[in-house]
Write a protein that holds these residues in place. Structure first.
Motif, PDB file in Angstrom:
ATOM      1  N   PHE A  81     -17.553  45.070  12.723  1.00 27.37           N
ATOM      2  CA  PHE A  81     -18.309  46.187  13.415  1.00 27.37           C
ATOM      3  C   PHE A  81     -20.063  45.377  13.999  1.00 27.37           C
ATOM      4  CE2 PHE A  81     -21.124  49.414  14.638  1.00 27.37           C
ATOM      5  CZ  PHE A  81     -20.933  49.944  15.337  1.00 27.37           C
ATOM      6  N   ASN A  82     -20.541  44.727  12.748  1.00 29.50           N
ATOM      7  CA  ASN A  82     -21.899  44.270  12.663  1.00 29.50           C
ATOM      8  C   ASN A  82     -22.024  43.199  13.176  1.00 29.50           C
ATOM      9  OD1 ASN A  82     -22.945  46.393  11.764  1.00 29.50           O
ATOM     10  ND2 ASN A  82     -22.689  45.506   9.010  1.00 29.50           N
ATOM     11  N   LEU A  88     -23.428  41.287  20.882  1.00 22.03           N
ATOM     12  CA  LEU A  88     -23.492  42.168  21.913  1.00 22.03           C
ATOM     13  C   LEU A  88     -25.262  42.111  22.014  1.00 22.03           C
ATOM     14  CD1 LEU A  88     -21.406  45.192  21.794  1.00 22.03           C
ATOM     15  CD2 LEU A  88     -21.631  43.463  23.325  1.00 22.03           C
ATOM     16  N   LYS A  89     -25.958  41.938  20.912  1.00 20.48           N
ATOM     17  CA  LYS A  89     -27.568  41.527  21.003  1.00 20.48           C
ATOM     18  C   LYS A  89     -28.068  40.627  21.766  1.00 20.48           C
ATOM     19  CE  LYS A  89     -28.683  44.645  17.200  1.00 20.48           C
ATOM     20  NZ  LYS A  89     -29.349  44.643  15.892  1.00 20.48           N
ATOM     21  N   VAL A  90     -27.272  39.175  21.131  1.00 23.01           N
ATOM     22  CA  VAL A  90     -27.167  38.303  21.923  1.00 23.01           C
ATOM     23  C   VAL A  90     -27.485  37.899  23.672  1.00 23.01           C
ATOM     24  CG1 VAL A  90     -26.069  35.628  22.040  1.00 23.01           C
ATOM     25  CG2 VAL A  90     -26.849  36.724  19.729  1.00 23.01           C
ATOM     26  N   ASP A  92     -27.971  41.355  24.696  1.00 25.84           N
ATOM     27  CA  ASP A  92     -29.060  42.299  26.063  1.00 25.84           C
ATOM     28  C   ASP A  92     -28.093  43.269  25.449  1.00 25.84           C
ATOM     29  OD1 ASP A  92     -31.222  40.458  25.190  1.00 25.84           O
ATOM     30  OD2 ASP A  92     -31.326  39.207  27.748  1.00 25.84           O
ATOM     31  N   ILE A  93     -26.785  43.787  25.694  1.00 24.38           N
ATOM     32  CA  ILE A  93     -25.814  44.764  26.609  1.00 24.38           C
ATOM     33  C   ILE A  93     -26.230  45.483  24.637  1.00 24.38           C
ATOM     34  CG2 ILE A  93     -23.828  45.413  25.996  1.00 24.38           C
ATOM     35  CD1 ILE A  93     -22.920  42.278  27.058  1.00 24.38           C
ATOM     36  N   LYS A  94     -26.617  46.914  24.316  1.00 32.15           N
ATOM     37  CA  LYS A  94     -26.420  47.380  24.020  1.00 32.15           C
ATOM     38  C   LYS A  94     -25.177  48.967  23.055  1.00 32.15           C
ATOM     39  CE  LYS A  94     -28.743  51.027  26.385  1.00 32.15           C
ATOM     40  NZ  LYS A  94     -29.968  52.135  25.907  1.00 32.15           N
ATOM     41  N   LEU A  95     -25.356  49.049  22.469  1.00 31.89           N
ATOM     42  CA  LEU A  95     -24.200  49.597  21.435  1.00 31.89           C
ATOM     43  C   LEU A  95     -24.803  50.920  20.872  1.00 31.89           C
ATOM     44  CD1 LEU A  95     -20.953  50.394  21.766  1.00 31.89           C
ATOM     45  CD2 LEU A  95     -20.667  48.350  20.407  1.00 31.89           C
ATOM     46  N   GLU A  96     -25.176  51.674  21.363  1.00 27.01           N
ATOM     47  CA  GLU A  96     -25.797  52.735  20.410  1.00 27.01           C
ATOM     48  C   GLU A  96     -25.455  54.243  20.450  1.00 27.01           C
ATOM     49  OE1 GLU A  96     -30.049  52.141  21.332  1.00 27.01           O
ATOM     50  OE2 GLU A  96     -29.835  50.346  20.135  1.00 27.01           O
ATOM     51  N   SER A  97     -24.430  53.986  21.260  1.00 23.27           N
ATOM     52  CA  SER A  97     -24.069  55.442  21.340  1.00 23.27           C
ATOM     53  C   SER A  97     -22.624  55.551  22.216  1.00 23.27           C
ATOM     54  CB  SER A  97     -24.525  56.466  22.591  1.00 23.27           C
ATOM     55  OG  SER A  97     -24.850  55.804  23.981  1.00 23.27           O
ATOM     56  N   ILE A  98     -22.062  56.474  22.348  1.00 27.14           N
ATOM     57  CA  ILE A  98     -20.917  57.247  23.150  1.00 27.14           C
ATOM     58  C   ILE A  98     -20.634  55.794  25.034  1.00 27.14           C
ATOM     59  CG2 ILE A  98     -20.714  59.314  23.740  1.00 27.14           C
ATOM     60  CD1 ILE A  98     -17.530  57.231  22.583  1.00 27.14           C
ATOM     61  N   THR A  99     -21.432  56.544  25.577  1.00 32.42           N
ATOM     62  CA  THR A  99     -22.030  55.998  26.580  1.00 32.42           C
ATOM     63  C   THR A  99     -21.919  54.849  26.779  1.00 32.42           C
ATOM     64  OG1 THR A  99     -23.616  56.272  26.716  1.00 32.42           O
ATOM     65  CG2 THR A  99     -22.792  58.105  27.737  1.00 32.42           C
ATOM     66  N   ASP A 100     -22.836  53.836  25.875  1.00 29.27           N
ATOM     67  CA  ASP A 100     -22.970  52.778  25.920  1.00 29.27           C
ATOM     68  C   ASP A 100     -20.948  51.715  26.055  1.00 29.27           C
ATOM     69  OD1 ASP A 100     -25.194  52.743  26.617  1.00 29.27           O
ATOM     70  OD2 ASP A 100     -25.932  52.404  24.155  1.00 29.27           O
ATOM     71  N   LEU A 101     -20.847  53.052  24.708  1.00 35.34           N
ATOM     72  CA  LEU A 101     -19.059  52.405  24.646  1.00 35.34           C
ATOM     73  C   LEU A 101     -18.453  51.582  26.060  1.00 35.34           C
ATOM     74  CD1 LEU A 101     -17.185  50.799  22.369  1.00 35.34           C
ATOM     75  CD2 LEU A 101     -16.244  53.217  22.006  1.00 35.34           C
ATOM     76  N   TYR A 102     -18.099  53.312  26.691  1.00 37.90           N
ATOM     77  CA  TYR A 102     -17.413  53.394  27.491  1.00 37.90           C
ATOM     78  C   TYR A 102     -18.112  52.783  28.975  1.00 37.90           C
ATOM     79  CZ  TYR A 102     -14.081  57.192  25.343  1.00 37.90           C
ATOM     80  OH  TYR A 102     -13.542  57.304  24.932  1.00 37.90           O
ATOM     81  N   ARG A 111     -11.964  41.151  33.494  1.00 44.10           N
ATOM     82  CA  ARG A 111     -11.331  40.060  32.237  1.00 44.10           C
ATOM     83  C   ARG A 111     -12.511  38.672  33.693  1.00 44.10           C
ATOM     84  NH1 ARG A 111      -5.965  39.722  29.688  1.00 44.10           N
ATOM     85  NH2 ARG A 111      -5.287  42.077  29.346  1.00 44.10           N
ATOM     86  N   ALA A 112     -13.280  38.359  34.577  1.00 44.51           N
ATOM     87  CA  ALA A 112     -13.541  37.595  34.999  1.00 44.51           C
ATOM     88  C   ALA A 112     -15.343  37.136  34.581  1.00 44.51           C
ATOM     89  CB  ALA A 112     -13.527  37.813  36.787  1.00 44.51           C
ATOM     90  N   ASN A 113     -15.209  38.585  34.483  1.00 41.76           N
ATOM     91  CA  ASN A 113     -17.234  39.126  34.227  1.00 41.76           C
ATOM     92  C   ASN A 113     -16.671  38.693  32.471  1.00 41.76           C
ATOM     93  OD1 ASN A 113     -18.074  39.160  36.605  1.00 41.76           O
ATOM     94  ND2 ASN A 113     -18.034  41.354  36.559  1.00 41.76           N
ATOM     95  N   TRP A 114     -15.884  39.410  31.878  1.00 41.79           N
ATOM     96  CA  TRP A 114     -15.779  39.595  30.284  1.00 41.79           C
ATOM     97  C   TRP A 114     -16.003  38.018  30.055  1.00 41.79           C
ATOM     98  CZ3 TRP A 114     -17.679  42.811  26.771  1.00 41.79           C
ATOM     99  CH2 TRP A 114     -16.850  42.300  26.100  1.00 41.79           C
ATOM    100  N   ARG A 115     -15.074  37.235  30.718  1.00 42.56           N
ATOM    101  CA  ARG A 115     -14.967  35.445  29.811  1.00 42.56           C
ATOM    102  C   ARG A 115     -16.057  35.584  30.494  1.00 42.56           C
ATOM    103  NH1 ARG A 115      -9.730  35.099  32.802  1.00 42.56           N
ATOM    104  NH2 ARG A 115      -8.529  36.211  30.910  1.00 42.56           N
ATOM    105  N   SER A 116     -17.347  35.212  31.683  1.00 41.93           N
ATOM    106  CA  SER A 116     -18.249  34.807  32.278  1.00 41.93           C
ATOM    107  C   SER A 116     -19.641  35.441  31.299  1.00 41.93           C
ATOM    108  CB  SER A 116     -18.485  35.121  33.404  1.00 41.93           C
ATOM    109  OG  SER A 116     -19.084  36.256  33.251  1.00 41.93           O
ATOM    110  N   CYS A 117     -19.297  36.224  30.535  1.00 37.45           N
ATOM    111  CA  CYS A 117     -20.461  36.694  29.408  1.00 37.45           C
ATOM    112  C   CYS A 117     -20.480  36.048  28.718  1.00 37.45           C
ATOM    113  CB  CYS A 117     -20.287  38.248  29.328  1.00 37.45           C
ATOM    114  SG  CYS A 117     -21.498  39.226  28.356  1.00 37.45           S
ATOM    115  N   PHE A 118     -19.137  35.741  27.738  1.00 40.35           N
ATOM    116  CA  PHE A 118     -19.280  34.559  27.039  1.00 40.35           C
ATOM    117  C   PHE A 118     -20.601  33.200  26.893  1.00 40.35           C
ATOM    118  CE2 PHE A 118     -17.288  31.929  23.778  1.00 40.35           C
ATOM    119  CZ  PHE A 118     -17.388  32.491  22.497  1.00 40.35           C
ATOM    120  N   VAL A 119     -20.432  32.370  26.263  1.00 39.96           N
ATOM    121  CA  VAL A 119     -20.956  31.507  26.895  1.00 39.96           C
ATOM    122  C   VAL A 119     -21.304  30.830  25.175  1.00 39.96           C
ATOM    123  CG1 VAL A 119     -23.049  29.812  27.607  1.00 39.96           C
ATOM    124  CG2 VAL A 119     -22.396  31.548  29.158  1.00 39.96           C
ATOM    125  N   VAL A 120     -21.836  29.528  24.803  1.00 32.50           N
ATOM    126  CA  VAL A 120     -20.874  28.669  23.646  1.00 32.50           C
ATOM    127  C   VAL A 120     -22.735  28.279  23.070  1.00 32.50           C
ATOM    128  CG1 VAL A 120     -20.464  27.237  21.769  1.00 32.50           C
ATOM    129  CG2 VAL A 120     -18.730  28.728  23.269  1.00 32.50           C
TER     130      VAL A 120
END
Length: 120
Positions: A81-82, A88-90, A92-102, A111-120
């Motif tokens: 989890f940590n 997510l911090k890298v 700039d996405i926060k996950l502090e509440s249940i609304t952030d999770l949803y 899926r296309a956006n999700w994959r594009s969010c990962f950059v090495v």
């Protein structure tokens, strides 16, 4: 761990030359182990977010987000989890509440956006 892999790759050339790790990874057509682990962790996180809410993985993620538990005294824990929070911090996405999770869950369904969010 990456330096051990780099040493093994350099040994496979059986020539002792002075070469940087980046050049070695390029020549061997591979990537650092830590980058691969991060990619697989990000892929797994997407699977968990897209899964049904009744699955144990999503339920435990929801529990971890809802209950901001105090960390124990002593050495810091390095758990999944940590690591996900740091990933997510890298981005700039926060996950502090249940609304952030949803919100993150609705983002993961594309899926296309999700994959594009990962950059090495």
């Amino acid at each position: 761990m990456s330096c051990i892999v780099a040493q093994c790759l350099a040994f496979s050339f059986s020539v002792y030359i002075n070469i940087s790790n980046n050049e070695l990874y390029k020549r061997c057509n591979t990537v650092k182990f830590s980058d691969r682990a991060c990619k697989y962790r990000w892929t797994m996180f997407g699977h968990v977010l897209r899964s049904d809410e009744q699955t144990p993985a999503f339920a435990s993620l929801k529990f971890a987000v809802c209950n901001n538990l105090k960390s124990r005294k002593g050495r810091h824990q390095s758990n999944l989890f940590n690591l996900l929070i740091n990933d997510l911090k890298v981005r700039d996405i926060k996950l502090e509440s249940i609304t952030d999770l949803y919100n993150l869950r609705s983002f993961a369904f594309d899926r296309a956006n999700w994959r594009s969010c990962f950059v090495v």
